[in-house]
Design a protein around this motif. Structure first.
Motif, short mmCIF file in Angstrom:
data_model
loop_
_atom_site.label_atom_id
_atom_site.label_comp_id
_atom_site.label_asym_id
_atom_site.label_seq_id
_atom_site.Cartn_x
_atom_site.Cartn_y
_atom_site.Cartn_z
N GLU A 265 0.83 -1.20 0.00
CA GLU A 265 0.00 0.00 0.00
C GLU A 265 0.86 1.25 0.00
O GLU A 265 0.58 2.22 -0.72
CB GLU A 265 -0.93 -0.01 1.22
N VAL A 266 1.94 1.24 0.81
CA VAL A 266 2.84 2.39 0.84
C VAL A 266 3.55 2.54 -0.49
O VAL A 266 3.67 3.64 -1.04
CB VAL A 266 3.87 2.22 1.99
N ARG A 267 4.02 1.41 -1.04
CA ARG A 267 4.77 1.42 -2.30
C ARG A 267 3.90 1.93 -3.46
O ARG A 267 4.41 2.58 -4.38
CB ARG A 267 5.29 0.02 -2.58
N ASN A 268 2.60 1.63 -3.44
CA ASN A 268 1.69 2.08 -4.49
C ASN A 268 1.12 3.47 -4.24
O ASN A 268 0.30 3.95 -5.02
CB ASN A 268 0.54 1.08 -4.65
N GLY A 269 1.53 4.11 -3.16
CA GLY A 269 1.06 5.46 -2.86
C GLY A 269 -0.32 5.52 -2.27
O GLY A 269 -0.91 6.61 -2.13
N LYS A 270 -0.87 4.36 -1.85
CA LYS A 270 -2.21 4.34 -1.27
C LYS A 270 -2.19 4.63 0.23
O LYS A 270 -3.23 4.93 0.82
CB LYS A 270 -2.86 2.98 -1.51
N ARG A 271 -1.02 4.50 0.84
CA ARG A 271 -0.89 4.77 2.27
C ARG A 271 0.28 5.72 2.47
O ARG A 271 1.44 5.34 2.28
CB ARG A 271 -0.67 3.47 3.04
N LEU A 272 -0.01 6.95 2.83
CA LEU A 272 1.01 7.97 3.03
C LEU A 272 1.08 8.35 4.51
O LEU A 272 0.31 7.85 5.33
CB LEU A 272 0.70 9.20 2.18
N GLY A 273 2.02 9.20 4.83
CA GLY A 273 2.17 9.64 6.22
C GLY A 273 3.06 8.75 7.06
O GLY A 273 3.17 8.97 8.27
N VAL A 274 3.69 7.75 6.46
CA VAL A 274 4.58 6.87 7.22
C VAL A 274 6.01 7.41 7.16
O VAL A 274 6.35 8.25 6.32
CB VAL A 274 4.54 5.42 6.67
N HIS A 275 6.85 6.92 8.07
CA HIS A 275 8.24 7.36 8.15
C HIS A 275 9.17 6.21 7.78
O HIS A 275 9.04 5.11 8.32
CB HIS A 275 8.57 7.84 9.57
N LEU A 276 10.08 6.49 6.87
CA LEU A 276 11.14 5.54 6.53
C LEU A 276 12.42 6.01 7.21
O LEU A 276 12.88 7.14 7.00
CB LEU A 276 11.35 5.48 5.01
N ILE A 277 13.00 5.16 8.06
CA ILE A 277 14.17 5.53 8.86
C ILE A 277 15.34 4.62 8.49
O ILE A 277 15.22 3.40 8.50
CB ILE A 277 13.87 5.41 10.37
N LEU A 278 16.46 5.24 8.17
CA LEU A 278 17.73 4.53 7.98
C LEU A 278 18.67 4.94 9.10
O LEU A 278 19.05 6.11 9.19
CB LEU A 278 18.36 4.86 6.62
N ASP A 279 19.00 4.01 9.96
CA ASP A 279 19.91 4.26 11.07
C ASP A 279 21.22 3.54 10.78
O ASP A 279 21.29 2.31 10.85
CB ASP A 279 19.29 3.76 12.38
N ASP A 280 22.25 4.30 10.45
CA ASP A 280 23.52 3.72 10.01
C ASP A 280 24.65 4.15 10.94
O ASP A 280 25.09 5.31 10.89
CB ASP A 280 23.82 4.17 8.57
N PRO A 281 25.14 3.25 11.78
CA PRO A 281 26.26 3.61 12.68
C PRO A 281 27.51 4.03 11.91
O PRO A 281 28.31 4.83 12.43
CB PRO A 281 26.51 2.31 13.45
N ALA A 282 27.71 3.55 10.68
CA ALA A 282 28.89 3.91 9.90
C ALA A 282 28.73 5.24 9.17
O ALA A 282 29.70 5.79 8.65
CB ALA A 282 29.21 2.81 8.88
N GLY A 283 27.50 5.77 9.11
CA GLY A 283 27.26 7.07 8.48
C GLY A 283 27.35 7.05 6.97
O GLY A 283 27.59 8.09 6.36
N ASN A 284 27.13 5.90 6.33
CA ASN A 284 27.30 5.78 4.88
C ASN A 284 25.98 5.62 4.13
O ASN A 284 26.00 5.22 2.96
CB ASN A 284 28.21 4.59 4.55
N SER A 285 24.85 5.88 4.78
CA SER A 285 23.56 5.80 4.11
C SER A 285 23.07 7.19 3.71
O SER A 285 23.55 8.21 4.24
CB SER A 285 22.53 5.10 5.00
#
Length: 449
Positions: free
Chosen positions: A377-397
């Motif tokens: 649903e999120v990928r098809n744009g039917k569900r918005l308002g969500v948060h995508l979080i990338l937590d990278d200890p190496a700082g390379n994201s």
């Protein structure tokens, strides 16, 4: 061209009860017990959320002797791996374990350590069974010849049987320098509070035991004129194996400067046999001084087109879906937000033999399906308002800032000091960057004295 040539079968296939042709190879082999001819059966398969393995079993119809073992179908990983599993109940004894011939297994509570030996695909209970059977062998003879030793072994067997009964909690540690061992996480891709996974850099002795050396890397980085190879402005091609079907295929490598970010190395693989496409990203500038947490608020369909670099050290979280991946899940990738969501969906939605059969946990399978549906649903744009979080200890994201060089109202980037445990996973605690020449000289003098 017929259908079989158009769609060749993969060399390593998922375990599936509906597969009418599981591709089991049978080979006549000599029985080491009675010296007659027996039968060896070989099966190549993939373990979900892990990698390819080769399973083989031998059976002799003449004397009844049988044997089984497992080998890794993948190359040796760049780092070793250490699993620490806290067993709390009898259900935890059913967890699948892949133990390679280079892995050391230990149970600290009873001071048990099993040295590297034959590789096996088993369970935690199977490991305890094997240890019990090994100690019970010739125990009657020991009671006559060495009663004191037999008494101590009986005491130790009582401890093992208590652990097998699931009445006593304990810890199992699986340390494999090759990085090819595996302990099942029934909550995958979410984190398992009972399972700790640590990657580490091998020492020289471990590399030597695995048949690895540093001279090969130096030779690969030299061209025909004995000059160091530089990937800048060039595409390097080298042969590898397809991660899906394990067939030989080329991998292209290129150094790329990402605007408003840094230099990264992108490796792309395309398999002509099964059609699999994959890419992997590694930081070209090494580990950053601080970790980075990137939060993207997906409020519009256009956010799904943002470029994403997810390094191999990055965690992925979507709080609204209660989705949280573990260290290194999905590897390094250069993709888009939509592509990353699709990769997560595919990793969850594939056939999982750990959730098949009469003893499968149906509730766990239903939860995975709900997450897959929500991701779609999120990928098809039917569900918005969500948060995508990338937590990278190496700082390379990295997630693309569409308003660069201005601030992006939907993008939040937080830099933080790494903890001791995060530095340990990245191998930074043992790395000395100051006065290392003096320390090296002192170590040489100590070795010579």
């Amino acid at each position: 061209m017929d259908a079989e040539q158009t769609h060749p079968k993969r060399l390593f296939r998922n375990i599936d009860a509906s597969d009418d042709d599981p591709e089991v190879t049978e080979i006549e082999s000599l029985c080491v017990n009675c010296m007659e001819q027996g039968m060896t059966r070989i099966f190549l398969t993939r373990i979900p959320f892990f990698k390819e393995v080769i399973l083989s079993s031998f059976m002799c119809e003449h004397c009844g002797f049988h044997n089984a073992e497992q080998q890794s179908g993948s190359r040796i990983d760049e780092k070793g791996i250490k699993y620490t599993l806290h067993i709390r109940n009898k259900q935890d004894l059913n967890r699948m374990v892949v133990q390679t011939s280079s892995a050391v297994l230990s149970i600290p509570e009873i001071e048990l350590e099993v040295a590297p030996g034959k590789a096996a695909l088993t369970t935690v209970e199977g490991i305890l069974d094997k240890a019990i059977q090994g100690l019970e062998q010739n125990q009657e003879q020991r009671r006559i010849q060495e009663p004191d030793v037999a008494s101590k072994i009986d005491t130790f067997l009582e401890k093992l049987n208590s652990l097998k009964a699931g009445t006593s909690p304990f810890t199992m540690v699986l340390d494999d320098p090759s990085g090819n061992s595996f302990v099942e996480n029934p909550l995958a891709p979410d984190k398992d509070p009972q399972l700790k996974v640590e990657s580490y850099n091998r020492n020289e002795a471990q590399n030597e035991a695995l048949g690895l050396g540093n001279e090969e890397e130096e030779e690969e980085n030299m061209d025909h004129d004995n000059k160091p190879f530089t990937a800048k402005d060039e595409v390097a091609t080298f042969q590898t194996n397809c991660p899906k079907c394990n067939a030989p295929c080329p991998t292209n490598m290129k150094s790329v400067d990402i605007p408003h970010f840094k230099e990264v190395i992108i490796m792309a693989t395309v398999c002509d046999i099964c059609g699999h496409r994959d890419n992997e990203v590694k930081g070209g500038a090494g580990t950053e001084p601080k970790g980075t947490r990137i939060e993207l608020h997906i409020t519009d369909r256009n956010d799904l087109s943002r470029d994403v670099i997810k390094s191999e050290t990055s965690f992925v979280e979507i709080p609204e879906l209660e989705l949280s991946s573990d260290f290194g899940t999905l590897g390094g990738k250069f993709t888009t937000v939509e592509g990353l969501l699709l990769d997560i969906e595919n990793s969850l939605g594939g056939t999982n033999p750990f959730l098949q059969g009469d003893s499968a946990d149906r509730s766990q399978g239903n939860n995975l399906q709900k997450i897959c549906d929500a991701l779609k649903e999120v990928r098809n744009g039917k569900r918005l308002g969500v948060h995508l979080i990338l937590d990278d200890p190496a700082g390379n994201s990295y997630i693309q800032n569409v308003h660069a060089p201005e601030e992006d109202p939907e993008l939040k980037i937080i830099q933080y000091e790494r903890s001791y445990e995060q530095n340990e996973v990245l191998g930074l605690n043992d790395m000395k960057t100051e006065n290392y020449e003096e320390s090296l000289h002192q170590n040489i003098l100590k070795s010579q004295s």
